[in-house]
Design a protein around this motif. Structure first.
Motif, PDB file in Angstrom:
ATOM      1  N   ARG A 196      -0.399  -0.012  -9.598  1.00  0.00           N
ATOM      2  CA  ARG A 196      -1.695  -0.504  -9.119  1.00  0.00           C
ATOM      3  C   ARG A 196      -2.788  -0.222 -10.148  1.00  0.00           C
ATOM      4  O   ARG A 196      -2.960   0.895 -10.607  1.00  0.00           O
ATOM      5  CB  ARG A 196      -2.050   0.136  -7.778  1.00  0.00           C
ATOM      6  N   GLY A 197      -3.482  -1.273 -10.527  1.00  0.00           N
ATOM      7  CA  GLY A 197      -4.564  -1.135 -11.496  1.00  0.00           C
ATOM      8  C   GLY A 197      -4.097  -1.091 -12.936  1.00  0.00           C
ATOM      9  O   GLY A 197      -4.912  -1.024 -13.851  1.00  0.00           O
ATOM     10  N   ASN A 198      -2.780  -1.115 -13.142  1.00  0.00           N
ATOM     11  CA  ASN A 198      -2.244  -1.032 -14.501  1.00  0.00           C
ATOM     12  C   ASN A 198      -1.673  -2.347 -15.006  1.00  0.00           C
ATOM     13  O   ASN A 198      -1.678  -2.584 -16.208  1.00  0.00           O
ATOM     14  CB  ASN A 198      -1.151   0.044 -14.567  1.00  0.00           C
ATOM     15  N   ILE A 199      -1.119  -3.154 -14.104  1.00  0.00           N
ATOM     16  CA  ILE A 199      -0.603  -4.461 -14.499  1.00  0.00           C
ATOM     17  C   ILE A 199      -1.024  -5.489 -13.455  1.00  0.00           C
ATOM     18  O   ILE A 199      -1.297  -5.146 -12.300  1.00  0.00           O
ATOM     19  CB  ILE A 199       0.935  -4.476 -14.684  1.00  0.00           C
ATOM     20  N   ASP A 200      -1.070  -6.746 -13.859  1.00  0.00           N
ATOM     21  CA  ASP A 200      -1.372  -7.826 -12.923  1.00  0.00           C
ATOM     22  C   ASP A 200      -0.164  -8.034 -12.017  1.00  0.00           C
ATOM     23  O   ASP A 200       0.962  -8.152 -12.490  1.00  0.00           O
ATOM     24  CB  ASP A 200      -1.671  -9.128 -13.669  1.00  0.00           C
ATOM     25  N   VAL A 201      -0.425  -8.085 -10.705  1.00  0.00           N
ATOM     26  CA  VAL A 201       0.622  -8.278  -9.715  1.00  0.00           C
ATOM     27  C   VAL A 201       0.186  -9.380  -8.759  1.00  0.00           C
ATOM     28  O   VAL A 201      -0.949  -9.387  -8.284  1.00  0.00           O
ATOM     29  CB  VAL A 201       0.872  -6.980  -8.903  1.00  0.00           C
ATOM     30  N   VAL A 202       1.100 -10.283  -8.469  1.00  0.00           N
ATOM     31  CA  VAL A 202       0.873 -11.324  -7.459  1.00  0.00           C
ATOM     32  C   VAL A 202       2.012 -11.203  -6.460  1.00  0.00           C
ATOM     33  O   VAL A 202       3.191 -11.115  -6.846  1.00  0.00           O
ATOM     34  CB  VAL A 202       0.857 -12.733  -8.080  1.00  0.00           C
ATOM     35  N   ILE A 203       1.657 -11.193  -5.170  1.00  0.00           N
ATOM     36  CA  ILE A 203       2.683 -11.170  -4.126  1.00  0.00           C
ATOM     37  C   ILE A 203       2.567 -12.474  -3.355  1.00  0.00           C
ATOM     38  O   ILE A 203       1.492 -12.817  -2.848  1.00  0.00           O
ATOM     39  CB  ILE A 203       2.526  -9.959  -3.204  1.00  0.00           C
ATOM     40  N   GLN A 219       0.817  -1.215   0.000  1.00  0.00           N
ATOM     41  CA  GLN A 219       0.000   0.000   0.000  1.00  0.00           C
ATOM     42  C   GLN A 219       0.853   1.268   0.000  1.00  0.00           C
ATOM     43  O   GLN A 219       0.408   2.312  -0.492  1.00  0.00           O
ATOM     44  CB  GLN A 219      -0.943   0.011   1.206  1.00  0.00           C
ATOM     45  N   THR A 220       2.075   1.197   0.542  1.00  0.00           N
ATOM     46  CA  THR A 220       2.883   2.405   0.671  1.00  0.00           C
ATOM     47  C   THR A 220       4.043   2.509  -0.311  1.00  0.00           C
ATOM     48  O   THR A 220       4.518   3.614  -0.571  1.00  0.00           O
ATOM     49  CB  THR A 220       3.450   2.527   2.107  1.00  0.00           C
ATOM     50  N   CYS A 221       4.508   1.400  -0.864  1.00  0.00           N
ATOM     51  CA  CYS A 221       5.639   1.421  -1.796  1.00  0.00           C
ATOM     52  C   CYS A 221       5.275   2.235  -3.046  1.00  0.00           C
ATOM     53  O   CYS A 221       4.277   1.954  -3.707  1.00  0.00           O
ATOM     54  CB  CYS A 221       6.002  -0.013  -2.191  1.00  0.00           C
ATOM     55  N   PRO A 222       6.063   3.263  -3.387  1.00  0.00           N
ATOM     56  CA  PRO A 222       5.753   4.073  -4.565  1.00  0.00           C
ATOM     57  C   PRO A 222       5.672   3.279  -5.875  1.00  0.00           C
ATOM     58  O   PRO A 222       4.861   3.599  -6.744  1.00  0.00           O
ATOM     59  CB  PRO A 222       6.891   5.091  -4.613  1.00  0.00           C
ATOM     60  N   TYR A 223       6.496   2.242  -6.024  1.00  0.00           N
ATOM     61  CA  TYR A 223       6.419   1.417  -7.229  1.00  0.00           C
ATOM     62  C   TYR A 223       5.084   0.677  -7.275  1.00  0.00           C
ATOM     63  O   TYR A 223       4.440   0.606  -8.319  1.00  0.00           O
ATOM     64  CB  TYR A 223       7.563   0.402  -7.279  1.00  0.00           C
ATOM     65  N   SER A 224       4.687   0.107  -6.140  1.00  0.00           N
ATOM     66  CA  SER A 224       3.403  -0.602  -6.079  1.00  0.00           C
ATOM     67  C   SER A 224       2.255   0.343  -6.406  1.00  0.00           C
ATOM     68  O   SER A 224       1.322  -0.021  -7.122  1.00  0.00           O
ATOM     69  CB  SER A 224       3.191  -1.220  -4.691  1.00  0.00           C
ATOM     70  N   LYS A 225       2.332   1.555  -5.882  1.00  0.00           N
ATOM     71  CA  LYS A 225       1.286   2.548  -6.164  1.00  0.00           C
ATOM     72  C   LYS A 225       1.252   2.892  -7.651  1.00  0.00           C
ATOM     73  O   LYS A 225       0.186   3.043  -8.231  1.00  0.00           O
ATOM     74  CB  LYS A 225       1.527   3.820  -5.353  1.00  0.00           C
ATOM     75  N   ALA A 226       2.427   3.029  -8.242  1.00  0.00           N
ATOM     76  CA  ALA A 226       2.505   3.442  -9.648  1.00  0.00           C
ATOM     77  C   ALA A 226       1.883   2.423 -10.593  1.00  0.00           C
ATOM     78  O   ALA A 226       1.320   2.793 -11.627  1.00  0.00           O
ATOM     79  CB  ALA A 226       3.960   3.695 -10.044  1.00  0.00           C
TER      80      ALA A 226
END
Length: 139
Positions: free
Chosen positions: A129-136, A120-127
């Motif tokens: 979010r909603g633009n590419i599929d991400v799995v953690i 939620q706080t990482c700037p890369y994750s924010k950038a």
């Protein structure tokens, strides 16, 4: 969109017209690399590798902030393995990604909270979010 109120740092790079097969250099000279297309025989790195390295490093920093809030000591062998896929859908080029997070010695519930807060706080994750599929994944 939230706007920056206080710029902490500006990265400046120059990439040659060769693009994926050129060179990139930072304004301070600390980064000076050859670039190659993914899967090619070239001897340089590629933008997907650079993105994966930057995001995983930033994510660890965000985990550190989350750990302070939760009063948790992160292990010295904390690691994030980032995988960034370059692919196509029709005529479009797309990215998708996975972060494989190892937090040895931390209970699973606590590790999940650390990862959730970091994402939620990482700037890369924010950038992205909603633009590419991400799995953690916790590994």
């Amino acid at each position: 969109m939230t706007r920056i109120e206080n710029v902490l740092y500006t990265a400046k790079t120059h990439t040659s017209s060769g693009g994926r097969n050129g060179t990139a250099r930072s304004s301070d000279g600390r980064l000076d690399i050859k670039l190659s297309s993914p899967g090619s025989a070239g001897n340089g790195t590629n933008p997907e590798q650079l993105f994966a390295a930057g995001w995983s490093a930033c994510f660890i920093g965000a985990m550190g902030l989350a750990a302070k809030k939760l009063n948790v000591k992160l292990p010295d062998d904390l690691a994030v393995d980032a995988e960034v896929d370059l692919g196509t859908a029709g005529d479009a080029y797309l990215l998708q990604a996975r972060l494989n997070v190892s937090v040895p010695g931390i209970p699973v519930g606590v590790a999940e909270e650390l990862v959730d807060q970091a994402h939620q706080t990482c700037p890369y994750s924010k950038a992205i979010r909603g633009n590419i599929d991400v799995v953690i994944n916790l590994v």
